[in-house]
Design a protein around this motif. Structure first.
Motif, mmCIF file in Angstrom:
data_model
loop_
_atom_site.group_PDB
_atom_site.id
_atom_site.type_symbol
_atom_site.label_atom_id
_atom_site.label_comp_id
_atom_site.label_asym_id
_atom_site.label_seq_id
_atom_site.Cartn_x
_atom_site.Cartn_y
_atom_site.Cartn_z
ATOM 1 N N LEU A 61 0.811 -1.209 0.000
ATOM 2 C CA LEU A 61 0.000 0.000 0.000
ATOM 3 C C LEU A 61 0.850 1.266 0.000
ATOM 4 C CD1 LEU A 61 -2.658 -1.159 2.622
ATOM 5 C CD2 LEU A 61 -3.160 -0.567 0.240
ATOM 6 N N ARG A 62 2.086 1.148 0.487
ATOM 7 C CA ARG A 62 2.941 2.325 0.620
ATOM 8 C C ARG A 62 4.347 2.037 0.066
ATOM 9 N NH1 ARG A 62 1.392 5.476 6.203
ATOM 10 N NH2 ARG A 62 -0.836 5.647 5.723
ATOM 11 N N PRO A 63 4.453 1.903 -1.236
ATOM 12 C CA PRO A 63 5.776 1.574 -1.797
ATOM 13 C C PRO A 63 6.829 2.640 -1.549
ATOM 14 C CG PRO A 63 4.187 2.107 -3.524
ATOM 15 C CD PRO A 63 3.409 1.959 -2.259
ATOM 16 N N ASP A 253 -1.686 17.386 8.481
ATOM 17 C CA ASP A 253 -2.532 17.135 7.303
ATOM 18 C C ASP A 253 -1.631 16.914 6.090
ATOM 19 O OD1 ASP A 253 -4.892 16.759 5.948
ATOM 20 O OD2 ASP A 253 -5.265 18.894 5.626
ATOM 21 N N THR A 254 -1.018 15.753 6.030
ATOM 22 C CA THR A 254 0.085 15.468 5.113
ATOM 23 C C THR A 254 -0.407 14.850 3.805
ATOM 24 O OG1 THR A 254 0.391 13.410 6.346
ATOM 25 C CG2 THR A 254 1.833 15.252 6.906
ATOM 26 N N HIS A 255 -1.087 15.665 2.976
ATOM 27 C CA HIS A 255 -1.586 15.169 1.697
ATOM 28 C C HIS A 255 -0.474 15.002 0.668
ATOM 29 C CE1 HIS A 255 -5.952 15.311 2.373
ATOM 30 N NE2 HIS A 255 -5.723 16.383 3.114
ATOM 31 N N ASN A 304 -0.958 8.350 -1.663
ATOM 32 C CA ASN A 304 -1.496 8.961 -2.874
ATOM 33 C C ASN A 304 -0.379 9.288 -3.868
ATOM 34 O OD1 ASN A 304 -0.317 11.434 -2.069
ATOM 35 N ND2 ASN A 304 -2.179 12.061 -0.991
ATOM 36 N N ALA A 305 -0.755 9.863 -4.988
ATOM 37 C CA ALA A 305 0.218 10.122 -6.049
ATOM 38 C C ALA A 305 1.127 11.299 -5.744
ATOM 39 C CB ALA A 305 -0.522 10.372 -7.370
ATOM 40 N N THR A 309 -0.636 11.104 2.127
ATOM 41 C CA THR A 309 -1.778 10.249 2.454
ATOM 42 C C THR A 309 -2.992 11.129 2.684
ATOM 43 O OG1 THR A 309 -1.082 10.282 4.777
ATOM 44 C CG2 THR A 309 -0.456 8.355 3.464
ATOM 45 N N ASP A 310 -4.152 10.638 2.327
ATOM 46 C CA ASP A 310 -5.382 11.403 2.474
ATOM 47 C C ASP A 310 -6.079 11.054 3.786
ATOM 48 O OD1 ASP A 310 -4.943 12.663 -0.003
ATOM 49 O OD2 ASP A 310 -5.771 10.914 -1.050
#
Length: 382
Positions: A61-63, A253-255, A304-305, A309-310
């Motif tokens: 999930l988190r490469p 809030d680490t998007h 996420n891309a 992370t959302d």
């Protein structure tokens, strides 16, 4: 300019005072144990705070974001983020607990609504106006011996002390005391609204006199805003005149570009906690202190891309203190069993943590404050 007006003019930059009425005191009564709440504002990524490094699904999930060789092994295939290395001594000393899978049913992924749920201890669809600590304190005579019900540092909102608690939000306790002394020097015959204002100022001055930081610590606190806030928390706590202190560390809030930002935030958290522990040990207060971290939600398991992370759901809480039963508390959520949105299913209701504080730490009725029965956790030594 009068002393009273100087106080009001200067006060806006340094403090916010709310719920002034009823500053009850009984100096000869015993003060309740101390609760320090550390709010990780923005939604802390629990999966990278305490990572399941032996679970292949985590790495799938988190490469890019998954922790690897530099993570700090704990037990059960879980490891601390390397930035939390200063906490290892507390873990080894059994003064640190990791509460796993903390959340609530039907989670809300809005920052504002989710933290409101945490602050008021409501159900997801329930709207309450008082903080959970405000409701608890209102029925607890022991808190009347305190100069204030709580002090909030690093934010102006009162959070769990909102809706009626005798709470103070401030950025600098020493400046607060100086300004309150100015207010106390004002002498004026007045009636009506002005008389009420002067009575409020008198209450402020009395509270400030009792919360004035007199402790001089040998402990060196970290530089930076959070380190300063933790020093203020230690100073206020050392007066033994307030049962609750909340400190806010924002930025979770680490998007995007999470790796470096999250590491820096966790480093600040770890160094601040270690310094707080050392300072309160100096004044023989650590055994009567319970420190809890919390955040409005966790992050989504899949990165996420944008290298972040959302908004997610369940996360971890840390507990620290001289009476904490160290180790893991609760069941870790399974990455093999996510909800329809790809988020973790919570395994521990956050209100069970609150019930533990109320029943086991302060010996209060948790059902009345929380609106229902939540079984306390085996978090504290008997």
């Amino acid at each position: 300019m009068t002393a009273r007006r100087r106080f009001l003019k200067a006060g806006g930059a340094a403090l916010t005072l709310l719920s002034f009425s009823g500053w009850a005191r009984a100096a000869n009564e015993g003060a309740p144990k101390l609760l320090v709440l550390l709010e990780l504002r923005g939604g802390n990524d629990g999966l990278n705070t305490v990572a399941p490094i032996e679970d292949g699904r985590y790495h799938d999930l988190r490469p890019r974001l998954a922790l690897r060789e530099d993570a700090i092994p704990l037990a059960d295939g879980l490891a601390l983020h390397p930035a939390l290395a200063p906490l290892r001594a507390l873990w080894d000393g059994r003064e640190m607990a990791v509460i796993r899978g903390v959340g609530y049913a039907r989670p809300n992924l809005s920052h504002f609504r989710s933290i409101e749920i945490w602050d008021t201890a409501s159900d997801s669809a329930q709207y309450l106006h008082e903080g959970w600590l405000t409701r608890a304190i209102a029925t607890a005579p022991v808190f009347r011996s305190a100069s204030a019900d709580g002090v909030v540092i690093g934010a102006t909102d009162l959070g769990p002390l909102g809706g009626g608690a005798r709470a103070i939000a401030l950025t600098d306790p020493a400046r607060f005391a100086r300004q309150a002394r100015l207010a106390g020097q004002a002498q004026s015959a007045a009636r009506g609204a002005l008389a009420h204002l002067l009575r409020v100022e008198s209450d402020i001055a009395r509270a400030a006199a009792e919360l004035r930081p007199d402790a001089s610590f040998a402990t060196e606190f970290p530089r930076g805003a959070f380190g300063i806030a933790m020093r203020h928390a230690a100073e206020v706590s050392a007066t033994r005149r307030v049962p609750v202190v909340r400190v806010t560390l924002a930025g979770f809030d680490t998007h995007q570009n999470q790796a470096n930002a999250h590491a820096e935030l966790l480093r600040q958290l770890a160094e601040g906690v270690v310094a707080l522990r050392a300072a309160l040990a100096e004044v023989d207060l650590w055994r009567d202190t319970l420190v809890l971290t919390y955040s409005e939600f966790g992050r989504r398991p899949r990165e996420n891309a944008s290298g972040g992370t959302d908004h997610g759901t369940a996360s971890v809480m840390f507990a620290f203190g001289g009476r904490v039963a160290g180790g893991f508390i609760g069941e870790a959520p399974s990455l093999a069993r996510l909800d329809a949105d790809g988020n973790l299913l919570h395994t521990t209701d956050f209100r069970a943590v609150y019930a533990t504080v109320l029943e086991r730490w302060w010996k209060l009725d948790s059902e009345r404050a929380l609106g229902g029965r939540f079984a306390p956790l085996p978090l504290l030594r008997t």
